[in-house]
Design an enzyme around this catalytic site. Sequence first.
Site, PDB file in Angstrom:
ATOM      1  N   MET A 100      25.725  43.511  41.725  1.00  0.00           N
ATOM      2  CA  MET A 100      25.645  44.974  41.771  1.00  0.00           C
ATOM      3  C   MET A 100      25.280  45.522  43.150  1.00  0.00           C
ATOM      4  SD  MET A 100      26.631  45.619  38.802  1.00  0.00           S
ATOM      5  CE  MET A 100      26.312  47.369  38.575  1.00  0.00           C
ATOM      6  N   ASN A 117      36.313  39.572  42.898  1.00  0.00           N
ATOM      7  CA  ASN A 117      35.450  40.359  42.008  1.00  0.00           C
ATOM      8  C   ASN A 117      36.183  40.582  40.695  1.00  0.00           C
ATOM      9  OD1 ASN A 117      33.190  41.997  41.258  1.00  0.00           O
ATOM     10  ND2 ASN A 117      34.439  43.816  41.644  1.00  0.00           N
ATOM     11  N   HIS A 119      36.372  43.387  37.532  1.00  0.00           N
ATOM     12  CA  HIS A 119      36.011  44.788  37.259  1.00  0.00           C
ATOM     13  C   HIS A 119      36.542  45.167  35.872  1.00  0.00           C
ATOM     14  CE1 HIS A 119      34.927  48.899  38.187  1.00  0.00           C
ATOM     15  NE2 HIS A 119      36.069  49.263  37.631  1.00  0.00           N
ATOM     16  N   ASP A 151      37.720  43.883  49.482  1.00  0.00           N
ATOM     17  CA  ASP A 151      37.803  44.364  50.863  1.00  0.00           C
ATOM     18  C   ASP A 151      36.597  45.258  51.118  1.00  0.00           C
ATOM     19  OD1 ASP A 151      38.428  46.769  49.712  1.00  0.00           O
ATOM     20  OD2 ASP A 151      40.552  46.701  50.235  1.00  0.00           O
TER      21      ASP A 151
HETATM   22  C1  GRF Z   1      31.322  42.700  33.853  1.00  0.00           C
HETATM   23  O1  GRF Z   1      31.726  43.689  32.958  1.00  0.00           O
HETATM   24  C2  GRF Z   1      32.080  42.816  35.152  1.00  0.00           C
HETATM   25  O2  GRF Z   1      33.374  43.293  34.975  1.00  0.00           O
HETATM   26  C3  GRF Z   1      31.258  43.811  35.905  1.00  0.00           C
HETATM   27  O3  GRF Z   1      29.928  43.515  35.579  1.00  0.00           O
HETATM   28  C4  GRF Z   1      29.884  42.878  34.311  1.00  0.00           C
HETATM   29  C5  GRF Z   1      29.197  41.573  34.525  1.00  0.00           C
HETATM   30  O4  GRF Z   1      28.942  40.898  33.320  1.00  0.00           O
HETATM   31  N1  GRF Z   1      31.547  43.713  37.316  1.00  0.00           N
HETATM   32  P1  GRF Z   1      28.367  39.416  33.367  1.00  0.00           P
HETATM   33  O5  GRF Z   1      27.065  39.481  34.189  1.00  0.00           O
HETATM   34  O6  GRF Z   1      29.379  38.528  33.994  1.00  0.00           O
HETATM   35  O7  GRF Z   1      28.074  39.074  31.941  1.00  0.00           O
END
Ligand code: GRF
Length: 212
Positions: A100, A117, A119, A151
Site C-alpha cells: 500500500m 502489481n 489491482h 511504472d
Molecule cells: C488485492 O485485492 C489486490 O488486488 C490489492 O490489494 C489486495 C491485496 O490482498 N492490490 P492480499 O493482501 O493479497 O490478500
Amino acid sequence: MSGEAAPAFPRRRLGVLISGRGSNLQAIIDAIADGRLDATIALVVSNVEGAPGLARAAEAGIATLVVDHRAFPTRAAFDAALLAALRAHEVELVCLAGFMRRLGAGFVQGYRHAVLNVHPSLLPAFPGLNAQRQALAHGVKVSGATVHLVDTDLDTGPIVLQAAVPVLDDDDEDTLAARILAEEHHIYPAAVGILLDGHWRLDGRRLVRLGP
Ligand code: GRF
C-alpha cells in the site's frame, strides 16, 4: 516492430512486497509448491510490522523483512532501503501484492520492467483505492482483476493479464471483492510465469507475447 525486449530473469528469483493479508502472496507460494510456477521467492518485505502475510511467508520458510516507511525521512530514502534489501537477496522480479505504498522513479528504474502489481479492477477503469467500491458506484456490469507492470504513475503500467467477473445486482463491496480476489489468485501466478519466461516484448504500452 519497434519496442523493448524483456529483461532477463535467469535465476527466477522473486521479491514479494506486502502490507497486509497476503492472500496473493499465498497464491504465488502455492503455485510454486504445486509446480505450476517455476520460481523462488527470495524475500518477502512488509512495510507494516505484524502484517498477516509475514506469517504466511515464515510458514513457507521464506526470508522476511519489515521496512517501515515511517522510519524514513523521504519516499526516496524508503525506496532506496527497499532496493538495497531486494538486491541483497538477489531478487530479479518484484511482485507487489497488496503493498500500500507508491514506489518512486528511483525504485521503478532500479527494477526496469521488472515490477508487477495486481489491482482489483479491469484497468484503466477504477485505479487507486477502493476499486470495488468505485465499480459498484459507477454501476458497471463487469469488473475484474488486472496484473500489470508498474511504472511511475498509479496503476497505469502495461497490462500482462486480466480476468473479468460479473457484477451482480445484489453485490456489496465484500461479495464483489471476493469474486475478484479468486481471479487475482489465478492470474497473478500465471503473469509471474509469463514475465519470467521472457517470451514477450513491449510495443509502446502493449505487452506482446512472442512465439507460438
Ligand atoms: C488485492 O485485492 C489486490 O488486488 C490489492 O490489494 C489486495 C491485496 O490482498 N492490490 P492480499 O493482501 O493479497 O490478500
